[in-house]
Design a protein around this motif. Structure first.
Motif, PDB file in Angstrom:
ATOM      1  N   GLY A 248       0.593  -1.479   0.122  1.00 23.01           N
ATOM      2  CA  GLY A 248       0.275  -0.499   0.118  1.00 23.01           C
ATOM      3  C   GLY A 248       1.396   1.310  -0.085  1.00 23.01           C
ATOM      4  O   GLY A 248       0.453   1.957  -0.612  1.00 23.01           O
ATOM      5  N   ILE A 249       1.510   1.451   0.991  1.00 22.20           N
ATOM      6  CA  ILE A 249       2.909   2.334   0.938  1.00 22.20           C
ATOM      7  C   ILE A 249       3.494   2.677  -0.263  1.00 22.20           C
ATOM      8  O   ILE A 249       3.606   3.433  -1.040  1.00 22.20           O
ATOM      9  CB  ILE A 249       3.525   2.504   2.059  1.00 22.20           C
ATOM     10  CG1 ILE A 249       3.222   2.783   3.457  1.00 22.20           C
ATOM     11  CG2 ILE A 249       5.142   3.300   2.198  1.00 22.20           C
ATOM     12  CD1 ILE A 249       2.326   3.548   4.056  1.00 22.20           C
ATOM     13  N   SER A 250       4.043   0.883  -0.961  1.00 21.82           N
ATOM     14  CA  SER A 250       4.542   1.661  -2.307  1.00 21.82           C
ATOM     15  C   SER A 250       3.920   2.027  -3.781  1.00 21.82           C
ATOM     16  O   SER A 250       4.418   3.004  -4.042  1.00 21.82           O
ATOM     17  CB  SER A 250       5.147   0.359  -2.987  1.00 21.82           C
ATOM     18  OG  SER A 250       5.601  -0.072  -3.742  1.00 21.82           O
ATOM     19  N   LEU A 251       2.203   1.856  -3.568  1.00 25.46           N
ATOM     20  CA  LEU A 251       1.494   2.063  -4.362  1.00 25.46           C
ATOM     21  C   LEU A 251       1.326   4.282  -4.573  1.00 25.46           C
ATOM     22  O   LEU A 251       1.209   4.545  -5.292  1.00 25.46           O
ATOM     23  CB  LEU A 251       0.313   1.675  -4.180  1.00 25.46           C
ATOM     24  CG  LEU A 251      -0.444   0.541  -5.427  1.00 25.46           C
ATOM     25  CD1 LEU A 251      -1.119  -0.046  -5.256  1.00 25.46           C
ATOM     26  CD2 LEU A 251       0.131   1.095  -6.599  1.00 25.46           C
ATOM     27  N   LEU A 252       1.274   4.109  -2.868  1.00 26.08           N
ATOM     28  CA  LEU A 252       0.604   5.892  -2.696  1.00 26.08           C
ATOM     29  C   LEU A 252       2.090   6.690  -2.654  1.00 26.08           C
ATOM     30  O   LEU A 252       2.374   7.415  -3.749  1.00 26.08           O
ATOM     31  CB  LEU A 252       0.882   5.419  -1.158  1.00 26.08           C
ATOM     32  CG  LEU A 252      -0.591   5.155  -0.191  1.00 26.08           C
ATOM     33  CD1 LEU A 252      -0.020   4.714   1.597  1.00 26.08           C
ATOM     34  CD2 LEU A 252      -1.986   5.397  -1.734  1.00 26.08           C
ATOM     35  N   LEU A 253       2.734   5.916  -2.306  1.00 25.36           N
ATOM     36  CA  LEU A 253       4.641   6.451  -2.696  1.00 25.36           C
ATOM     37  C   LEU A 253       5.027   6.093  -4.896  1.00 25.36           C
ATOM     38  O   LEU A 253       5.340   7.430  -5.095  1.00 25.36           O
ATOM     39  CB  LEU A 253       5.555   6.117  -2.361  1.00 25.36           C
ATOM     40  CG  LEU A 253       5.717   6.454  -0.989  1.00 25.36           C
ATOM     41  CD1 LEU A 253       6.971   5.413   0.307  1.00 25.36           C
ATOM     42  CD2 LEU A 253       5.912   7.702  -0.356  1.00 25.36           C
ATOM     43  N   PHE A 254       4.392   5.178  -4.908  1.00 27.96           N
ATOM     44  CA  PHE A 254       4.365   5.300  -6.567  1.00 27.96           C
ATOM     45  C   PHE A 254       3.658   6.607  -6.817  1.00 27.96           C
ATOM     46  O   PHE A 254       4.172   7.615  -7.966  1.00 27.96           O
ATOM     47  CB  PHE A 254       3.784   4.215  -7.220  1.00 27.96           C
ATOM     48  CG  PHE A 254       4.122   4.158  -8.690  1.00 27.96           C
ATOM     49  CD1 PHE A 254       5.544   3.805  -9.648  1.00 27.96           C
ATOM     50  CD2 PHE A 254       3.052   4.624  -9.558  1.00 27.96           C
ATOM     51  CE1 PHE A 254       6.108   3.668 -10.212  1.00 27.96           C
ATOM     52  CE2 PHE A 254       3.185   3.263 -11.006  1.00 27.96           C
ATOM     53  CZ  PHE A 254       4.596   3.582 -11.680  1.00 27.96           C
ATOM     54  N   TYR A 255       2.417   6.537  -7.135  1.00 27.65           N
ATOM     55  CA  TYR A 255       1.237   7.658  -7.079  1.00 27.65           C
ATOM     56  C   TYR A 255       2.003   9.061  -6.500  1.00 27.65           C
ATOM     57  O   TYR A 255       1.655  10.281  -7.542  1.00 27.65           O
ATOM     58  CB  TYR A 255       0.288   7.158  -7.199  1.00 27.65           C
ATOM     59  CG  TYR A 255      -0.381   6.323  -7.837  1.00 27.65           C
ATOM     60  CD1 TYR A 255      -0.808   6.869  -9.284  1.00 27.65           C
ATOM     61  CD2 TYR A 255      -0.701   5.140  -7.671  1.00 27.65           C
ATOM     62  CE1 TYR A 255      -0.916   5.702 -10.032  1.00 27.65           C
ATOM     63  CE2 TYR A 255      -1.076   3.744  -8.825  1.00 27.65           C
ATOM     64  CZ  TYR A 255      -1.602   4.686  -9.717  1.00 27.65           C
ATOM     65  OH  TYR A 255      -1.714   3.827 -11.182  1.00 27.65           O
ATOM     66  N   ALA A 256       2.342   9.292  -6.170  1.00 28.91           N
ATOM     67  CA  ALA A 256       2.926  10.494  -5.920  1.00 28.91           C
ATOM     68  C   ALA A 256       3.632  11.491  -6.492  1.00 28.91           C
ATOM     69  O   ALA A 256       4.169  12.455  -6.549  1.00 28.91           O
ATOM     70  CB  ALA A 256       3.501  10.719  -4.084  1.00 28.91           C
ATOM     71  N   PHE A 257       4.561  10.435  -7.532  1.00 29.77           N
ATOM     72  CA  PHE A 257       6.308  10.683  -7.945  1.00 29.77           C
ATOM     73  C   PHE A 257       5.919  10.862  -9.443  1.00 29.77           C
ATOM     74  O   PHE A 257       6.545  11.502 -10.016  1.00 29.77           O
ATOM     75  CB  PHE A 257       7.427  10.231  -6.949  1.00 29.77           C
ATOM     76  CG  PHE A 257       7.671  10.773  -6.174  1.00 29.77           C
ATOM     77  CD1 PHE A 257       8.343  12.217  -5.758  1.00 29.77           C
ATOM     78  CD2 PHE A 257       7.464   9.529  -4.659  1.00 29.77           C
ATOM     79  CE1 PHE A 257       8.617  11.535  -4.431  1.00 29.77           C
ATOM     80  CE2 PHE A 257       7.867   9.748  -3.687  1.00 29.77           C
ATOM     81  CZ  PHE A 257       8.492  11.296  -3.426  1.00 29.77           C
ATOM     82  N   ALA A 258       4.663   9.423  -9.843  1.00 33.46           N
ATOM     83  CA  ALA A 258       4.712   9.131 -11.052  1.00 33.46           C
ATOM     84  C   ALA A 258       4.392  10.383 -12.010  1.00 33.46           C
ATOM     85  O   ALA A 258       3.118  10.728 -11.606  1.00 33.46           O
ATOM     86  CB  ALA A 258       4.116   8.117 -11.044  1.00 33.46           C
ATOM     87  N   MET A 259       4.521  10.227 -12.811  1.00 27.71           N
ATOM     88  CA  MET A 259       3.980  11.530 -13.862  1.00 27.71           C
ATOM     89  C   MET A 259       2.512  10.943 -14.106  1.00 27.71           C
ATOM     90  O   MET A 259       1.217  11.454 -14.136  1.00 27.71           O
ATOM     91  CB  MET A 259       4.501  11.299 -15.497  1.00 27.71           C
ATOM     92  CG  MET A 259       4.141  12.746 -16.242  1.00 27.71           C
ATOM     93  SD  MET A 259       4.979  13.964 -15.855  1.00 27.71           S
ATOM     94  CE  MET A 259       3.986  15.181 -17.713  1.00 27.71           C
TER      95      MET A 259
END
Lengths: 45, 699
Positions: free
Chosen positions: B646-657
């Motif tokens: 979950g945290i991994s996904l949240l951070l992915f979406y926080a930074f991804a274009m």
């Protein structure tokens, strides 16, 4: 009969969806630009 | 008198132009773009006395007719082109009673274009607070027009304005300033060369680089009987024109306006001292942000549960009522589930825009811009970058377009490149669903962990934007001028009508803008998940029945296994398995991988995609959240959506274009593919690395 009609609806919906997505993201028809900033630009770019 | 007339609303920013537009048009309005450019065009219809209809156009806010941005050039191009279908029969210039001197400059310029012009003095309810009194008759005589003294807040004077508009044919079109006052010889020459044209229009064409009718700037330059001047001399004449106009305005106000500072009861200075204080200012801003995020969670849970259950029931009803078959399945599992995945977020999106609208309407947002300029300057940005960064919380696309008022190209480019880091409303559905799955519901000092996590994600986005701006400022070797001017409007109680219209408009554009894409993607995904090549898909029932023949599975369990087998061997299953090796280290399975890839169209598609895929694969759970919570990690066992993934996904979406439209707008604004490609590569790389580290640490 019901199955054939349902399949026709499915493939029609799919075609419309694919055409919409292609037009939206891959090939967008160019609109005519009527507004310009003039020959020297307006400094906004 | 014609049955329909064109009315243009013109004025400086922050004069309450939109409030006047809303008061005149109510809900009879639409928002679009000017043809070929992305400047917002607001139009509406207003019924006037004697059955006349007014087509009202709310032009972009501009300080004068000397354009320095694309928004401002829209105003001039319209006012110079009589052939434009929107060319106004009457111009309504909106001014703020507290800033009459500055606001009247554009009035004098428009009057000189020989367009019938009405002057609206808005915010009349503030006169007593400021000790201002006006002699309307004297002002009307001096300015040679009719004046509507109005207060949109108190709903006063709007009917009078409608009367004045309907009687526009009685207005004088005599100019305020004679062009002879600017330079006698120059304008004599101009008149001789173009005897049938308005001199002030010609002057604007020469100095503003815009065209009108058949006369372009080059035509004037090429006319042998007229010698124009060097650019530096033209600038000097422009300055002279502005001075003459202000001399005229000063004389008018000397006669018609008195300000008694003794009777003024102004709280503004005291409030500004606190709200822009270098300690209290930031503290108050932090508290406001915390309150907003807490309220988003607390207030929207009930309507969200209602919507979620309503879509689940609708899907069940469709399946049970319509004749069984492929199209019924498409409706129930594809379209309704996919749309449910976006409609569920209406309450939270609406609350977010409600708070942003209230902060903007109250005048507080300008204080935030001023406050943040202190921080921004250290990172190579200007206070003006705050506007795009804050409006980026709605959508990166208008935010990137809002960088057009940043004068320095270097600051503007940096702002364009870092704005997609700010948490846009499209990220919100992804954040909300993942947070609700992996963050516990406990509270800390009355604030829920989930609200705190959401706020942290917003801060991460803002921090990433500012941090990357600092790096870009060091790397990019572009020389440019830097200055920062911001207007601080007065504090006001937000108008309910304005706030409600903003919330309605923004939520509508979020739902319908993304809705069409989500609907189309849901159909395609459902098809890819429901059809597949080869015998593994086509003979799924026989294969699974044979495989579990000795396991004594119940009918429901067997159907579940068949659905799961079919999904794995469908077109989408095959594609998902192909990308799985790349995303497995981040803690995702192939279904999440498909959702990430499809969400490149728009981030919020992520939730709709998962809703569609899980809907095809399972009949057990009705709501999206329950379906996601029930997903099991195929390799490690246990819930697929746990704290680590979950945290991994949240951070992915926080930074991804993860947004095609943003890439397209960056390309257009920078006029090059170099910057968007660089932006996409770097942001995706950061997102992947951060998500990888987070998962590997937390698993």
């Amino acid at each position: 009969m019901n199955g054939i009609i349902q399949n026709i609806f499915v493939f029609s919906s799919l075609t419309i969806a694919v055409v919409f997505l292609v037009r939206k993201f891959v090939w967008t028809p160019k609109k005519k630009t009527t507004k310009t900033c003039g020959s020297n630009d307006c400094g906004c770019h | 008198m014609p049955k329909q007339i064109n009315v243009a609303l013109i004025g400086n920013p922050n004069t309450g132009k939109t409030s006047v537009f809303n008061a005149l048009t109510g809900l009879n309005q639409k928002v679009g773009n000017y043809p070929g450019i992305t400047v917002e065009k607001k139009e509406g219809v207003c019924k006037l006395p004697r059955g006349v209809k007014a087509h009202i156009i709310d032009l972009p806010g501009t300080y004068s007719l000397n354009a320095s941005s694309l928004d401002e050039s829209v105003v001039i191009e319209l006012l110079l082109n009589k052939n434009d279908k929107d060319y106004p029969d009457v111009a309504v210039v909106i001014t703020d009673v507290e800033n009459l001197k500055r606001n009247l400059l554009i009035y004098t310029q428009i009057k000189d274009l020989e367009i019938p012009t009405i002057l609206v003095i808005n915010m009349s309810d503030r006169m007593a607070y400021k000790g201002i009194s006006l002699d309307i008759e004297k002002l009307e005589a001096q300015l040679d027009t009719k004046i509507a003294l109005i207060s949109t807040r108190k709903k006063q004077g709007v009917d009078n304005l409608k009367d004045l508009i309907s009687n526009y044919q009685n207005l004088s079109i005599e100019p305020c300033l004679s062009t002879q006052d600017i330079d006698i010889d120059y304008f004599k020459g101009l008149k001789k060369a173009f005897p049938n044209q308005s001199l002030y229009k010609l002057w604007l064409v020469i100095t503003q680089d815009v065209n009108f009718g058949k006369i372009s700037r080059n035509t004037i330059k090429d006319t042998s009987s007229f010698k124009t001047k060097k650019d530096s001399d033209l600038k000097r004449l422009q300055q002279k024109e502005t001075i003459k106009r202000y001399q005229f305005i000063n004389n008018v106000l000397k006669e018609g306006q008195t300000i008694d500072l003794k009777t003024a009861k102004d709280l503004r200075i005291k409030l500004d001292r606190i709200l822009t204080h270098k300690v209290w200012g930031y503290l108050i801003f932090g508290i406001i942000l915390l309150t907003i995020f807490q309220a988003i969670y607390d207030w929207s849970s009930v309507p969200m549960d209602f919507i979620d259950n309503a879509f689940a029931s609708l899907s069940d009803w469709t399946k049970n009522t319509l004749p069984a078959g492929a199209f019924t399945n498409l409706l129930a599992e594809g379209i309704i589930s996919g749309l449910g995945g976006i409609v569920i977020f209406i309450p939270q999106i609406a609350f977010l825009f409600l708070f942003i609208a209230v902060l903007e309407e109250s005048g507080y947002m300008s204080r935030v811009v001023f406050l943040m300029d202190r921080i921004m300057r250290r990172f190579g940005l200007s206070g003006k970058s705050v506007v795009p960064l804050i409006s980026g919380t709605a959508c990166a696309i208008p935010a990137i377009m809002a960088t057009r008022n940043i004068e320095s190209w270097k600051e503007r480019l940096i702002t364009i490149l870092v704005t997609p880091f700010t948490t846009c409303s499209a990220r919100l559905p992804v954040y909300l669903i993942i947070i609700s799955l992996v963050i516990p519901e406990g509270r800390f000092f009355g604030l829920s962990y989930q609200a705190l996590t959401l706020m942290l994600l917003y801060l991460i986005g803002f921090g990433a934007a500012v941090g990357s701006a600092w790096i870009l400022n060091k790397i990019l070797k572009i020389k440019s001028r830097k200055f920062f001017v911001v207007e601080m409007p007065n504090y006001k109680l937000p108008l309910f009508k304005n706030v409600a219209l903003t919330v309605l408009e923004k939520t509508k554009s979020f739902i319908f803008g993304a809705g069409k894409i989500i609907l189309a993607i849901s159909i395609v995904l459902w098809f890819l998940a429901s059809y597949g090549p080869g015998t593994e898909f086509n003979n799924a029932e026989e294969i699974v029945t044979e495989q579990y023949a000795s396991n004594n599975l119940s009918q429901i369990e067997l159907e579940q296994k068949i659905a799961s087998h079919k999904l794995e061997h469908s077109f989408i299953g095959i594609a998902g398995h192909a990308i799985e090796p790349a995303i497995r280290p981040l803690g995702y399975d192939w279904k999440i991988g498909i959702a990430i890839v499809s969400s490149f169209a728009a981030r919020e598609v992520f939730v709709g995609t998962l809703a569609t895929i899980y809907s095809v694969g399972s009949d057990q759970e009705a709501t999206i959240k329950n379906r996601m919570a029930a997903e099991v990690n195929p390799i490690l066992g246990g819930p697929l959506f746990n704290l680590a993934s979950g945290i991994s996904l949240l951070l992915f979406y926080a930074f991804a274009m993860q947004c095609m439209s943003t890439l397209a707008i960056v390309k257009r604004e920078t006029n090059s593919w170099k910057w968007p490609i660089l932006q996409l590569t770097i942001m995706t790389a950061i997102a992947y690395i951060v998500a990888l580290i987070a998962y590997q640490f937390l698993k």
